[in-house]
Design a protein around this motif. Structure first.
Motif, PDB file in Angstrom:
ATOM      1  N   LEU A 684       0.833  -1.203   0.000  1.00 55.38           N
ATOM      2  CA  LEU A 684       0.000   0.000   0.000  1.00 55.38           C
ATOM      3  C   LEU A 684       0.868   1.253   0.000  1.00 55.38           C
ATOM      4  O   LEU A 684       0.607   2.208  -0.737  1.00 55.38           O
ATOM      5  N   ARG A 685       1.910   1.258   0.826  1.00 56.34           N
ATOM      6  CA  ARG A 685       2.787   2.432   0.906  1.00 56.34           C
ATOM      7  C   ARG A 685       3.455   2.698  -0.440  1.00 56.34           C
ATOM      8  O   ARG A 685       3.526   3.844  -0.901  1.00 56.34           O
ATOM      9  N   LYS A 686       3.948   1.642  -1.080  1.00 55.73           N
ATOM     10  CA  LYS A 686       4.614   1.817  -2.381  1.00 55.73           C
ATOM     11  C   LYS A 686       3.641   2.360  -3.422  1.00 55.73           C
ATOM     12  O   LYS A 686       3.982   3.241  -4.217  1.00 55.73           O
ATOM     13  N   GLU A 687       2.418   1.833  -3.422  1.00 55.28           N
ATOM     14  CA  GLU A 687       1.431   2.298  -4.399  1.00 55.28           C
ATOM     15  C   GLU A 687       1.035   3.750  -4.123  1.00 55.28           C
ATOM     16  O   GLU A 687       0.850   4.544  -5.051  1.00 55.28           O
ATOM     17  N   ALA A 688       0.909   4.090  -2.830  1.00 55.22           N
ATOM     18  CA  ALA A 688       0.555   5.469  -2.485  1.00 55.22           C
ATOM     19  C   ALA A 688       1.669   6.430  -2.870  1.00 55.22           C
ATOM     20  O   ALA A 688       1.421   7.506  -3.433  1.00 55.22           O
ATOM     21  N   LEU A 689       2.923   6.037  -2.587  1.00 58.77           N
ATOM     22  CA  LEU A 689       4.053   6.878  -2.984  1.00 58.77           C
ATOM     23  C   LEU A 689       4.118   7.018  -4.498  1.00 58.77           C
ATOM     24  O   LEU A 689       4.427   8.093  -5.031  1.00 58.77           O
ATOM     25  N   GLY A 690       3.806   5.926  -5.185  1.00 55.78           N
ATOM     26  CA  GLY A 690       3.781   5.985  -6.654  1.00 55.78           C
ATOM     27  C   GLY A 690       2.745   6.978  -7.137  1.00 55.78           C
ATOM     28  O   GLY A 690       2.985   7.747  -8.077  1.00 55.78           O
ATOM     29  N   ARG A 691       1.602   6.965  -6.493  1.00 58.26           N
ATOM     30  CA  ARG A 691       0.543   7.903  -6.880  1.00 58.26           C
ATOM     31  C   ARG A 691       0.961   9.342  -6.616  1.00 58.26           C
ATOM     32  O   ARG A 691       0.789  10.219  -7.453  1.00 58.26           O
ATOM     33  N   ILE A 692       1.516   9.589  -5.411  1.00 59.77           N
ATOM     34  CA  ILE A 692       1.926  10.947  -5.061  1.00 59.77           C
ATOM     35  C   ILE A 692       2.998  11.447  -6.021  1.00 59.77           C
ATOM     36  O   ILE A 692       2.947  12.577  -6.506  1.00 59.77           O
ATOM     37  N   ASN A 693       3.982  10.591  -6.312  1.00 60.74           N
ATOM     38  CA  ASN A 693       5.050  10.990  -7.231  1.00 60.74           C
ATOM     39  C   ASN A 693       4.539  11.190  -8.652  1.00 60.74           C
ATOM     40  O   ASN A 693       4.955  12.109  -9.355  1.00 60.74           O
ATOM     41  N   SER A 694       3.624  10.320  -9.063  1.00 59.30           N
ATOM     42  CA  SER A 694       3.051  10.446 -10.404  1.00 59.30           C
ATOM     43  C   SER A 694       2.308  11.769 -10.553  1.00 59.30           C
ATOM     44  O   SER A 694       2.444  12.475 -11.561  1.00 59.30           O
ATOM     45  N   ASP A 695       1.533  12.125  -9.533  1.00 68.32           N
ATOM     46  CA  ASP A 695       0.788  13.378  -9.600  1.00 68.32           C
ATOM     47  C   ASP A 695       1.699  14.585  -9.483  1.00 68.32           C
ATOM     48  O   ASP A 695       1.429  15.640 -10.055  1.00 68.32           O
TER      49      ASP A 695
END
Length: 759
Positions: A684-695
């Protein structure tokens, strides 16, 4: 005795302090409150004053402000007096918020029809338009939250005055229902049923109980929207109550529903009102404890509003009979202890009988059983002095008087009015009204003020540029030459791969504040996992092991959803911080376009720089970008992954190896499942960080796109219009004259705005 003067304006969020007739120096701690809402500091003010005066305990305080803020000051004074202080208070009344809101709406409507002011609003950017929309938005959200068998549906039906929601001694709400107050529908409720992505599945202009039951339990239904008359609410042009019925954590047919309910509780940005319904006859359930712990965290997160927005409604008080020794005081003491055990101090408790209030308000004929219940309740509540439920609340006298006047106005006879008042429900409704006046109206005025101030500033800036063009021929030539150079600098300074690459590289790291927030979240998760693991020691029977696994599964599932919501908040914060960084980058870029030039000494050139710097930087992510990104990342659909059915951890299949023995080793069982839990949170943390970085990267792309297209066009338009005026003396004189007149007009508008908000 020390004399303190406090003038607090909640509409502009400004506070003036005077100590013994003098404004204190900026270095004094009390001045740190001058730009904060009163509710953030009022509880500390008297203790802070005591520290300033080296332990003095006698104060005379004159307060100028709205009544609801003065009531909060009175509460703070009462606590200070309990600590041994002597406080005298005096209140200077000011015009109430609702009256000012009416005036502001009239002014806003007038200005939105003004072509020039519409242009200023548009030029000021999206935040100004959002603030104006918020000022005009009458909807006020109140969310009803509860676990099973609390009487939540009966509570809502009592507010509606008719049977709309299915009510029974079982979990009945399986989906989210938004009930929107609409006084034009008479006794009908118009309903819409929505599926995924707000797809309209069905609508009906006269929803009844049977149809709503059908909609409620249809697995395709994601949300229900009902428009009808909420009888508990008086008609008001400035507010429309939206009452949202949320499914309990143990009764949702959609995994996202529980997370949505948790999100309402965790929403410290909007601070919506939460009506938390408790069953006075049965307080403790595990699901209740999880939600209450979440509420406790939010109530401690900041200021008085963080507590004011949670109302704990203790239902089913009609099931207690003082003749049988069932004392209401003792019941409420148990409730307070229960809430304190879950980390909630000084809760706003409202004992009620929703059933009694429903029977008194119900439209149409009562059944024989309902008539008998009503008569029995009337005897109980009118004959027993201790069944006057509002006396157990901490309502200010003003709110109590308003409640009583409203009930007596709307009830047919005095007996019914007295019984309704004693049911306790009108006390809840009066407190909702007070919350709206205290928080929603000032917030809307504040946003209207921010929007109009930004538009006025933009108008002054635009007209100031024309006004400063009154130059001699030599100065005009110099300004013209510098405008030509500006265009050259713009073309050479931005349209380079190097600049674009620099911006992208600068934006690679997450903002420090967001990284810190993520680290705290991660620590909280692993602290929870360690705490849960502590319970898995020794041996247990198979049934006991299954029960413990089920309980732990719910704890982990709840923590997972809470963490998702926390990541959502981190995402929002990251967006704001990155946008702030890009705005600074933008201002630095504009500054780089202006060389050290003698022309900068000209007022017109200085104003030109301000005008270019003020070009609205519109780089927000669009909704379609967010949706497509979520589908790719899987962040929103994480509940479909294998791990996310934690109830399977306690299934027969999972612990079948223990069926041939009498006991289970709990430590080994936990050790086996621990890697799976940690792995799930890590994913979950990796996916959330991916989302934040992507945005974050998307925002930077939007910024570069803005600079490439919109900035260039607006920059050229501004300079071309300026050159055209400079080349034609008649046009120039007309522009200067018009600018002076427009500034006078804008000044008058500013005076109107200030007059509405000033004390």
């Amino acid at each position: 005795m020390n004399y303190i003067y406090i003038e607090h304006n909640p509409f502009t969020v400004e506070t003036l302090f005077k100590i013994n007739g003098e404004v204190p120096p900026e270095t004094l701690s009390i001045q740190g409150y001058s730009r904060k809402r009163l509710q953030l500091w009022v509880e500390d003010i008297f203790f802070e004053l005591s520290r300033i005066f080296n332990g003095a305990t006698n104060f005379f305080v004159e307060f100028k402000g709205v009544e609801s803020d003065f009531v909060d000051l009175q509460e703070a004074a009462s606590k200070a007096e309990q600590a041994g202080m002597v406080i005298e208070l005096e209140w200077q009344k000011v015009k109430p918020a609702e009256e000012r809101l009416d005036e502001m709406k009239v002014l806003l409507e007038k200005l939105q029809k003004d072509p020039k002011f519409k242009h200023y609003i548009k030029s000021s950017g999206g935040e100004v338009k959002r603030n104006i929309n918020a000022a005009f938005d009458n909807d006020f959200d109140a969310y009803v939250v509860a676990t099973m068998s609390s009487g939540k549906s009966t509570f809502i039906n009592a507010m509606l005055g008719q049977d709309i929601l299915p009510a029974a001694n079982e979990a009945t709400t399986a989906t989210i229902a938004h009930i929107i107050d609409d006084k034009t529908t008479s006794d009908r409720f118009i309903g819409k049923r929505f599926g995924k992505n707000r797809m309209l599945l069905e609508e009906n202009d006269a929803v009844n109980l049977a149809l709503l039951k059908e909609w409620n339990f249809n697995p395709e239904t994601k949300t229900i929207e009902l428009h009808g008359n909420i009888r508990a609410v008086e008609p008001n042009d400035n507010v429309r109550l939206v009452l949202t019925d949320t499914p309990g954590p143990n009764n949702s047919q959609d995994e996202e529903h529980e997370r949505t309910t948790m999100g309402f509780i965790q929403d410290s940005k909007r601070n919506p009102l939460i009506l938390y319904i408790l069953n006075g006859t049965q307080l403790s359930t595990n699901d209740d404890k999880r939600l209450l712990n979440l509420v406790a965290e939010e109530m401690k997160s900041g200021g008085k509003q963080s507590r004011d927005r949670f109302l704990f409604v203790v239902n089913k008080m009609d099931e207690f009979d003082p003749e049988k020794g069932e004392v209401i005081d003792a019941v409420l003491d148990r409730v307070k202890s229960y809430l304190q055990d879950n980390g909630i101090d000084e809760p706003n408790i409202f004992p009620i009988s929703a059933r009694l209030a429903y029977l008194l308000r119900k439209q149409g004929e009562l059944t024989r059983s309902e008539r008998n219940d009503k008569l029995g309740f009337q005897d109980l509540f009118l004959e027993e002095p201790t069944m006057d439920l509002p006396m157990y609340t901490t309502m200010p006298a003003k709110v109590h008087n308003s409640m009583e006047a409203k009930v007596r106005k709307n009830m047919a006879d005095q007996t019914s009015a007295n019984t309704m008042l004693r049911s306790g429900l009108p006390a809840v409704e009066a407190t909702i009204d007070e919350y709206i006046k205290k928080y929603a109206f000032p917030m809307r005025l504040n946003r209207a003020h921010a929007a109009l101030s930004a538009a006025i500033k933009e108008g002054m800036r635009e007209t100031e540029l024309d006004k400063k063009l009154k130059l001699d021929e030599k100065e005009l030539d110099k300004l013209y030459l510098d405008i030509v150079n500006l265009k050259k600098n713009r073309d050479s300074g931005f349209n380079t791969k190097a600049y674009q690459q620099t911006v992208k590289e600068q934006g690679k790291g997450l903002p420090e504040a967001v990284q810190k927030q993520l680290n705290i979240m991660e620590k909280d998760v692993y602290d929870l996992i360690r705490t849960l693991g502590d319970d898995f020691a020794g041996e247990a029977s198979i049934n006991s092991a299954r029960q413990r696994l089920d309980m732990t599964a719910r704890d982990v599932e709840f923590a997972f959803k809470k963490t998702i919501n926390n990541y959502e908040q981190a995402f929002d914060r990251s967006q704001e911080l990155i946008k702030d960084q890009l705005r600074q980058e933008y201002l630095q870029h504009v500054a780089s376009l202006f060389p050290d030039s003698k022309a900068l000494e000209l007022p017109a050139f200085k104003i030109l720089k301000e005008s270019i710097s003020a070009i609205s930087l519109e780089i927000d992510l669009q909704q379609e970008e967010v949706q497509s990104r979520e589908e790719v990342s899987g962040y929103r659909t994480v509940s479909d992954s294998k791990w996310y059915n934690p109830f399977s951890w306690g299934s027969t299949r999972q612990i079948a190896e223990y069926t041939t023995v009498e006991f289970v080793d709990l430590h080994d069982m936990w050790k086996e499942r621990l890697p799976q839990i940690r792995s799930s949170f890590d994913t979950l943390r990796k996916e959330a960080l991916g989302r934040i970085n992507s945005d974050k990267d998307k925002l930077i792309d939007n910024y570069l796109s803005f600079m490439e297209r919109e900035f260039k066009a607006r920059f050229d338009t501004l300079l071309n219009e300026l050159e055209a005026k400079m080349e034609n003396s008649d046009k120039l004189e007309a522009a200067i004259k018009e600018a002076k007149n427009e500034q006078l007009r804008i000044g008058r508008i500013k005076q109107e705005v200030d007059h509405i908000l000033k004390f």
